[in-house]
Design a protein around this motif. Structure first.
Motif, PDB file in Angstrom:
ATOM      1  N   UNK A 153       7.503   8.190   6.772  1.00 31.07           N
ATOM      2  CA  UNK A 153       6.367   8.514   5.922  1.00 31.07           C
ATOM      3  C   UNK A 153       6.648   8.119   4.480  1.00 31.07           C
ATOM      4  N   UNK A 154       5.564   7.751   3.791  1.00 33.21           N
ATOM      5  CA  UNK A 154       5.661   7.406   2.374  1.00 33.21           C
ATOM      6  C   UNK A 154       4.470   8.018   1.640  1.00 33.21           C
ATOM      7  N   UNK A 155       4.767   8.719   0.545  1.00 33.88           N
ATOM      8  CA  UNK A 155       3.718   9.316  -0.273  1.00 33.88           C
ATOM      9  C   UNK A 155       3.827   8.760  -1.686  1.00 33.88           C
ATOM     10  N   UNK A 156       2.685   8.319  -2.237  1.00 34.35           N
ATOM     11  CA  UNK A 156       2.679   7.745  -3.576  1.00 34.35           C
ATOM     12  C   UNK A 156       1.548   8.343  -4.404  1.00 34.35           C
ATOM     13  N   UNK A 157       1.817   8.520  -5.685  1.00 39.38           N
ATOM     14  CA  UNK A 157       0.837   9.098  -6.602  1.00 39.38           C
ATOM     15  C   UNK A 157       0.953   8.405  -7.953  1.00 39.38           C
ATOM     16  N   UNK A 158      -0.200   8.071  -8.531  1.00 39.77           N
ATOM     17  CA  UNK A 158      -0.232   7.506  -9.887  1.00 39.77           C
ATOM     18  C   UNK A 158      -1.362   8.162 -10.682  1.00 39.77           C
ATOM     19  N   UNK A 159      -1.060   8.531 -11.911  1.00 39.85           N
ATOM     20  CA  UNK A 159      -2.055   9.137 -12.796  1.00 39.85           C
ATOM     21  C   UNK A 159      -1.948   8.461 -14.158  1.00 39.85           C
ATOM     22  N   UNK A 160      -3.087   8.043 -14.693  1.00 41.77           N
ATOM     23  CA  UNK A 160      -3.083   7.332 -15.973  1.00 41.77           C
ATOM     24  C   UNK A 160      -4.223   7.818 -16.853  1.00 41.77           C
ATOM     25  N   UNK A 200      -4.708   8.269  -8.373  1.00 37.55           N
ATOM     26  CA  UNK A 200      -4.612   7.550  -7.103  1.00 37.55           C
ATOM     27  C   UNK A 200      -3.517   8.184  -6.256  1.00 37.55           C
ATOM     28  N   UNK A 201      -3.782   8.339  -4.953  1.00 39.91           N
ATOM     29  CA  UNK A 201      -2.793   8.878  -4.027  1.00 39.91           C
ATOM     30  C   UNK A 201      -2.874   8.111  -2.716  1.00 39.91           C
ATOM     31  N   UNK A 202      -1.708   7.913  -2.089  1.00 40.26           N
ATOM     32  CA  UNK A 202      -1.672   7.233  -0.796  1.00 40.26           C
ATOM     33  C   UNK A 202      -0.634   7.889   0.110  1.00 40.26           C
ATOM     34  N   UNK A 203      -1.001   8.066   1.379  1.00 40.29           N
ATOM     35  CA  UNK A 203      -0.095   8.519   2.428  1.00 40.29           C
ATOM     36  C   UNK A 203      -0.002   7.409   3.460  1.00 40.29           C
ATOM     37  N   UNK A 204       1.231   6.963   3.752  1.00 44.89           N
ATOM     38  CA  UNK A 204       1.433   5.831   4.653  1.00 44.89           C
ATOM     39  C   UNK A 204       2.447   6.191   5.731  1.00 44.89           C
ATOM     40  N   UNK A 205       2.201   5.686   6.951  1.00 43.52           N
ATOM     41  CA  UNK A 205       3.112   5.887   8.066  1.00 43.52           C
ATOM     42  C   UNK A 205       3.482   4.545   8.678  1.00 43.52           C
TER      43      UNK A 205
END
Length: 340
Positions: free
Chosen positions: A241-248, A261-266
């Motif tokens: 699993x991979x979790x990513x978050x970006x805030x600007x 922005x947020x993403x959950x990847x498998x």
């Protein structure tokens, strides 16, 4: 119509595969560009269906993907990345800046640069050419040529011509760049430019964090647009699993903006199949002399990618808006890709 295009695309890719197999049997030299190099021919067909407007567009792509390390007898000098692509558009709305219209054909550059790292054993490198702007999550992952994209659209530019200093320290990775602000266009207009950078923790850890900045005048279809933005990003890896978050936060054309922005990847165990879910939210405060007006957009997106054993790549994704904003349409995209 989509079915017919898919069938014709598979036929083209089948012919390419047979051609490559026959070439391999004849003993084609895979070291054509010398030692310490890897290269491939990259071909793709992309079909996009806009459900709100009931319209279809197509993109056909073929190009060269070359990576080469230059070395002497004792150490490496630098790396060359060279990716020229010919792109044919068909019925594309809002085509990129370097295309005349939605049915144009152009030579484009994904990445084309040389990174010289013989100064301080990789701690202080100098890069020149066309490269991805160092900002946020998009900078950390190579999503070029794939349907999966992250936050590059927020800034209106993903890669640019220019120079940068970059390096890897014991616990820090960094890159600071000054570029032309014109994207694929080698020539800049209207004094466009971008000054950007990212400083982050080591990318080989399970938890990666970074701080980025982006300021300048970006060239677009209607001239230049002033941007000023800072962001933080977080990536966390847990088994498959991979979790990513970006805030600007920042300003675009003088208006205050916030982007999340947020993403959950498998990925499966062999990393041949991946699925992902993305959520995006954008808020802008339109500054007026009398009063301010707020505007927001949000969306969800889901996608998948399958990597075959013979260079084939099949991917699909669907994007849908979460609020009633007319800016975001419901879009289904499918791509066939073959690298040989």
């Amino acid at each position: 119509m989509i079915k017919n295009l898919m069938l014709s695309s598979m036929s083209v890719f089948s012919l390419l595969f047979v051609s490559y197999s026959q070439s391999a049997e004849r003993g084609v030299d895979r070291d054509f560009f010398g030692t310490n190099s890897r290269w491939s021919i990259d071909a793709a067909t992309r079909v996009t269906h806009n459900q709100d407007k009931n319209s279809r567009s197509f993109m056909h792509i073929i190009g060269l993907d070359l990576h080469k390390v230059f070395s002497n007898k004792t150490y490496d000098i630098g790396t060359l990345t060279f990716q020229p692509y010919i792109v044919k558009l068909n019925n594309v709305n809002n085509p990129p800046l370097n295309f005349d219209d939605g049915n144009d054909t152009r030579l484009t550059w994904r990445i084309a640069n040389f990174n010289y790292f013989a100064l301080a054993q990789g701690k202080l490198n100098i890069k020149a050419g066309h490269f991805e702007i160092p900002f946020g999550l998009e900078y950390q992952l190579d999503t070029n040529g794939t349907l999966r994209q992250l936050t590059g659209s927020d800034r209106g530019i993903k890669a640019d011509w220019g120079v940068s200093v970059n390096g890897i320290l014991p616990n820090i990775e960094y890159e600071v760049a000054l570029t032309r602000g014109s994207g694929s266009e080698i020539r800049s207009r209207d004094n466009s430019y971008v000054f950007s950078g990212r400083v982050g923790t080591s990318s080989n850890k399970n938890l990666v964090t970074g701080f980025s900045w982006f300021t300048g005048d970006v060239l677009g279809e209607n001239g230049i647009t002033a941007h000023k933005k800072v962001a933080i990003d977080i990536s966390y890896y847990y088994y498959q699993w991979q979790f990513m978050l970006e805030s600007s936060v920042g300003k675009k054309a003088g208006h205050s903006t916030t982007n999340n922005f947020a993403e959950l990847m498998w990925n499966n165990a062999t990393e041949t199949l991946s699925t992902y879910l993305q959520l995006g939210y954008k808020n802008a405060v339109i500054n007026h002399k009398v009063s301010n007006k707020k505007s927001s957009t949000s969306y969800w997106l889901t996608g998948m990618q399958w990597l075959g054993n013979s260079g084939f790549d099949l991917s699909a994704q669907y994007k849908h808006k979460l609020n009633s904003s007319p800016i975001i349409d419901s879009i289904l995209t499918v791509q066939f890709r073959y690298r040989f």
